[in-house]
Design a protein around this motif. Structure first.
Motif, PDB file in Angstrom:
ATOM      1  N   GLN A 142    -101.135  36.610  -9.799  1.00 49.63           N
ATOM      2  CA  GLN A 142    -101.627  35.804 -10.911  1.00 49.63           C
ATOM      3  C   GLN A 142    -102.020  36.670 -12.105  1.00 49.63           C
ATOM      4  OE1 GLN A 142    -101.506  32.548 -11.212  1.00 49.63           O
ATOM      5  NE2 GLN A 142    -100.754  32.196  -9.123  1.00 49.63           N
ATOM      6  N   THR A 147    -101.965  34.826 -18.477  1.00 51.82           N
ATOM      7  CA  THR A 147    -102.244  33.609 -19.226  1.00 51.82           C
ATOM      8  C   THR A 147    -103.683  33.204 -18.913  1.00 51.82           C
ATOM      9  OG1 THR A 147    -101.557  32.081 -17.476  1.00 51.82           O
ATOM     10  CG2 THR A 147     -99.843  32.882 -18.970  1.00 51.82           C
ATOM     11  N   PRO A 148    -104.303  32.364 -19.739  1.00 53.85           N
ATOM     12  CA  PRO A 148    -105.693  31.975 -19.462  1.00 53.85           C
ATOM     13  C   PRO A 148    -105.888  31.401 -18.063  1.00 53.85           C
ATOM     14  CG  PRO A 148    -105.086  31.322 -21.686  1.00 53.85           C
ATOM     15  CD  PRO A 148    -103.831  31.825 -21.045  1.00 53.85           C
ATOM     16  N   GLU A 149    -104.996  30.517 -17.642  1.00 54.94           N
ATOM     17  CA  GLU A 149    -105.153  29.878 -16.338  1.00 54.94           C
ATOM     18  C   GLU A 149    -104.887  30.848 -15.200  1.00 54.94           C
ATOM     19  OE1 GLU A 149    -106.453  26.956 -15.536  1.00 54.94           O
ATOM     20  OE2 GLU A 149    -106.890  26.847 -17.680  1.00 54.94           O
ATOM     21  N   SER A 150    -103.856  31.684 -15.349  1.00 58.63           N
ATOM     22  CA  SER A 150    -103.543  32.622 -14.266  1.00 58.63           C
ATOM     23  C   SER A 150    -104.656  33.651 -14.094  1.00 58.63           C
ATOM     24  CB  SER A 150    -102.209  33.326 -14.534  1.00 58.63           C
ATOM     25  OG  SER A 150    -102.312  34.256 -15.593  1.00 58.63           O
ATOM     26  N   LYS A 152    -107.865  33.109 -14.654  1.00 56.28           N
ATOM     27  CA  LYS A 152    -108.953  32.416 -13.948  1.00 56.28           C
ATOM     28  C   LYS A 152    -108.679  32.399 -12.448  1.00 56.28           C
ATOM     29  CE  LYS A 152    -110.361  29.357 -17.731  1.00 56.28           C
ATOM     30  NZ  LYS A 152    -110.394  27.935 -18.220  1.00 56.28           N
ATOM     31  N   ARG A 153    -107.411  32.118 -12.088  1.00 48.07           N
ATOM     32  CA  ARG A 153    -107.066  32.098 -10.668  1.00 48.07           C
ATOM     33  C   ARG A 153    -107.199  33.493 -10.060  1.00 48.07           C
ATOM     34  NH1 ARG A 153    -103.260  28.101 -12.494  1.00 48.07           N
ATOM     35  NH2 ARG A 153    -101.684  29.693 -12.915  1.00 48.07           N
ATOM     36  N   ASN A 156    -110.764  34.300  -9.329  1.00 43.80           N
ATOM     37  CA  ASN A 156    -111.221  33.544  -8.162  1.00 43.80           C
ATOM     38  C   ASN A 156    -110.736  34.183  -6.860  1.00 43.80           C
ATOM     39  OD1 ASN A 156    -112.345  31.292  -6.701  1.00 43.80           O
ATOM     40  ND2 ASN A 156    -110.273  30.481  -6.537  1.00 43.80           N
ATOM     41  N   SER A 182    -109.159  39.075 -19.449  1.00 45.18           N
ATOM     42  CA  SER A 182    -109.613  37.722 -19.782  1.00 45.18           C
ATOM     43  C   SER A 182    -110.162  37.624 -21.194  1.00 45.18           C
ATOM     44  CB  SER A 182    -110.673  37.260 -18.768  1.00 45.18           C
ATOM     45  OG  SER A 182    -110.109  37.123 -17.486  1.00 45.18           O
ATOM     46  N   SER A 186    -107.814  35.044 -23.178  1.00 40.76           N
ATOM     47  CA  SER A 186    -108.449  33.735 -23.003  1.00 40.76           C
ATOM     48  C   SER A 186    -109.725  33.676 -23.831  1.00 40.76           C
ATOM     49  CB  SER A 186    -108.743  33.467 -21.523  1.00 40.76           C
ATOM     50  OG  SER A 186    -109.831  34.260 -21.065  1.00 40.76           O
ATOM     51  N   GLU A 345     -99.180  28.561 -24.412  1.00 40.69           N
ATOM     52  CA  GLU A 345    -100.437  29.049 -23.846  1.00 40.69           C
ATOM     53  C   GLU A 345    -100.628  30.542 -24.036  1.00 40.69           C
ATOM     54  OE1 GLU A 345     -97.378  29.790 -20.670  1.00 40.69           O
ATOM     55  OE2 GLU A 345     -97.798  28.245 -22.165  1.00 40.69           O
TER      56      GLU A 345
END
Length: 591
Positions: A142, A147-150, A152-153, A156, A182, A186, A345
């Motif tokens: 990830q 990317t912003p979402e990747s 975050k994953r 986590n 990040s 992001s 994105e």
């Protein structure tokens, strides 16, 4: 396909082991993975990667059972140097990786170097259990997407790994990098990302202070917090531990941007040699080629990006950078729109589009794209600088200074932002405060006040503004000292092959220094060369105090009119083509 993260992770861990072997040139992660699942001629692959031998294979996973096949092949004739199949349980995965690495090392050394060394262990440090390791591979998978979402994953997953095995150093160093990325890709605030990254690096160092990834992560953090000398030292340590660490070389280039432009270029080139198809490394290589004015090589690299990573939009955005730098504003808009439509994105796909629109005097449209960038990555330096240019174009000095102050809170110590505050104060007549701000970044602190000039790297671009402020303060001798140093530094960078600084022709910076000195003919000659190099921001010249001595010069007035006419023609072409679009319109338009 649903196990892609696992096969990528196993391959990357194996690659990392091989990269640590002295005398081996190992292609980087992204370049190596660019050909997975494809049937291509090995000779073509080897040529693109700059290697002579290829390790290929497959990973199959079913429950807790895995089968790994691997074969080492000479690219020029397809001769198999070695091959093996491994059927194992997941509990044995670390031993299998090590076993394959040992076999490849022995095969290569025996075949290429005529050696048969003892097989010293080069074990990959395992997490405490296979579930944690599986999550670790997911985290890396990830993080590489950026990317912003990747991201975050990735954060986590890293946190889950650490909860399962708090003593797994690679998870801590990976967590640190994910935090730093990040704040770039992001909306995570830099002070938050820096603090979290620092804690993760400290723990990783406690667990393993000889890990190249940890030192590289430290170098990235130190670069982002403007501690450039310390960042250089950390990244050189990472490279000492792993000379084939492509990203360490890439981040070293970032650290050297302020310290030494020539070595910056060398670092980016070395990263490119090690991982010529990596998304970020290729993009930085394009920038490096643009800085040197090597547009053919920059275009070739951008086209490779478009071919290898079409889903990211990075090829199109880099072709946009090339067009923008060459003064082809209409082409730049077209490429940035294509990049944005491909992957909206990704902030890098359109973050410079507002800059182009400001140069085209499309103020409202530029604002719509800036707001989009501020939503996605409000702390990006390109986003902040874009808003600076937007306020300056409208001559809104109060808003300019307010924005500059707010930007300084987001990116403390970042030289262009500091200089933005200084410019705002200078334009409203607060010369004393402007001089102090310029000195805070251009002179080393001395025992009794400002000391020696530090005007290397991209800081030289702001030397003329500092000199202009000194002139207005009545400190003419000091102003001449600064312009002398700036001109010498600019000419030295030219001798080293640098043609552009911060995407502007180096001749614009020379013109500014000549103008401050009152040398009008030399200033105009340099400014004309800047236009020939692609400079279309004549509004910027008119707004800057450094060009005050030229404002009533007929040659300057004529040159401004010529540039404005060209910009108007390009704006008209964009209107005819229906390409002056907001972010919302860009996603739905039939282009």
């Amino acid at each position: 396909q649903d196990q892609e993260y696992f096969t990528d992770g196993i391959s990357e861990e194996l690659l990392n082991v091989l990269a640590r072997v002295p005398d081996f040139h190992v292609a980087g992660r992204t370049s190596s993975f660019a050909f997975k699942g494809e049937e291509q001629d090995l000779r073509k692959i080897a040529e693109m990667l700059g290697v002579e031998n290829i390790l290929e294979g497959s990973v199959r996973k079913s429950g807790d059972r895995i089968r790994i096949t691997a074969q080492l092949v000479k690219a020029d004739d397809g001769f198999h140097l070695w091959s093996e199949t491994y059927d194992r349980t997941l509990d044995d995965i670390f031993a299998v990786q090590d076993e394959i690495a040992q076999a490849v090392v022995v095969a290569l050394r025996a075949t290429l170097l005529g050696e048969e060394p003892a097989t010293a262990r080069m074990a990959v440090t395992p997490a405490g259990n296979t579930e944690a390791y599986d999550l670790y591979l997911r985290a890396k998978f990830q993080m590489h997407k950026r990317t912003p979402e990747s991201l975050k994953r990735a954060l986590n997953y890293y946190e889950q790994v650490i909860e399962m095995d708090p003593d797994y150093a690679p998870a801590w160093s990976g967590l640190a990098v994910a935090w730093e990325l990040s704040s770039m890709y992001s909306d995570v605030a830099p002070d938050v990302s820096h603090a979290e990254a620092e804690k993760a690096i400290q723990r990783a160092m406690e667990l393993d202070d000889q890990d190249a990834d940890t030192w590289a992560a430290l170098g990235l953090l130190l670069t982002d917090t403007r501690q450039f000398h310390e960042a250089e030292a950390a990244l050189l340590k990472a490279i000492e531990l792993n000379p084939n660490h492509a990203m360490a070389h890439n981040w070293l280039g970032g650290a050297l941007a302020v310290l030494d432009r020539r070595r910056r270029t060398e670092a980016f080139k070395r990263a490119f040699e090690l991982d010529p198809l990596d998304l970020v490394i290729l993009s930085n290589y394009v920038s490096t080629m643009l800085d040197s004015g090597n547009t053919n090589e920059a275009r070739k690299a951008a086209e490779i990006l478009e071919e290898i990573h079409p889903e990211t939009g990075y090829g199109a955005s880099n072709l946009g950078h090339l067009a923008y730098q060459e003064g082809r504003l209409d082409d730049a808009v077209s490429w940035y729109l294509k990049a944005y439509r491909t992957a909206p994105e990704r902030i890098n796909n359109f973050v410079l589009l507002p800059h182009v629109l400001v140069d085209l005097n499309q103020i409202e449209l530029a604002d719509s794209w800036l707001r989009q960038a501020e939503t996605l990555a409000p702390n990006s330096t390109s986003t902040l600088w874009g808003r600076h240019r937007w306020h300056l174009r409208q001559d809104d000095l109060a808003a300019l200074e307010a924005h500059a102050r707010a930007s300084l809170e987001k990116q403390p110590g970042f030289p262009p932002i500091v200089f933005s505050v200084a410019l705002a104060r200078m334009l409203r007549g607060d010369i004393t405060s402007a001089v102090e701000l310029y000195e805070s970044k251009i002179r080393e602190p001395g025992p009794e006040g400002p000391g020696e000039l530090t005007i290397g790297g991209f800081r030289v671009v702001f030397g003329s503004a500092y000199a202009a402020a000194l002139m207005q303060a009545g400190r003419t001798a000091e102003a001449m000292e600064v312009t002398n140093a700036a001109i010498a530094e600019l000419q030295q960078q030219q001798d080293q092959g640098i043609r552009y600084l911060l995407r502007n022709s180096i001749y614009r910076a020379l013109a500014a220094n000549f103008a401050v000195r009152g040398e009008r003919e030399r200033a105009l000659a340099a400014l004309r060369q800047s236009v020939a190099d692609g400079d279309r921001a004549s509004w910027w010249w008119k707004a800057q105090p450094v060009f005050a001595s030229l404002r009533d010069d007929l040659g300057f007035i004529t040159l401004v009119e010529e540039v404005e006419a060209d910009v108007a023609r390009q704006r008209a072409r964009l209107e005819e083509q229906g390409l002056l679009l907001t972010p919302e319109q860009a996603l739905t338009a039939d282009l």
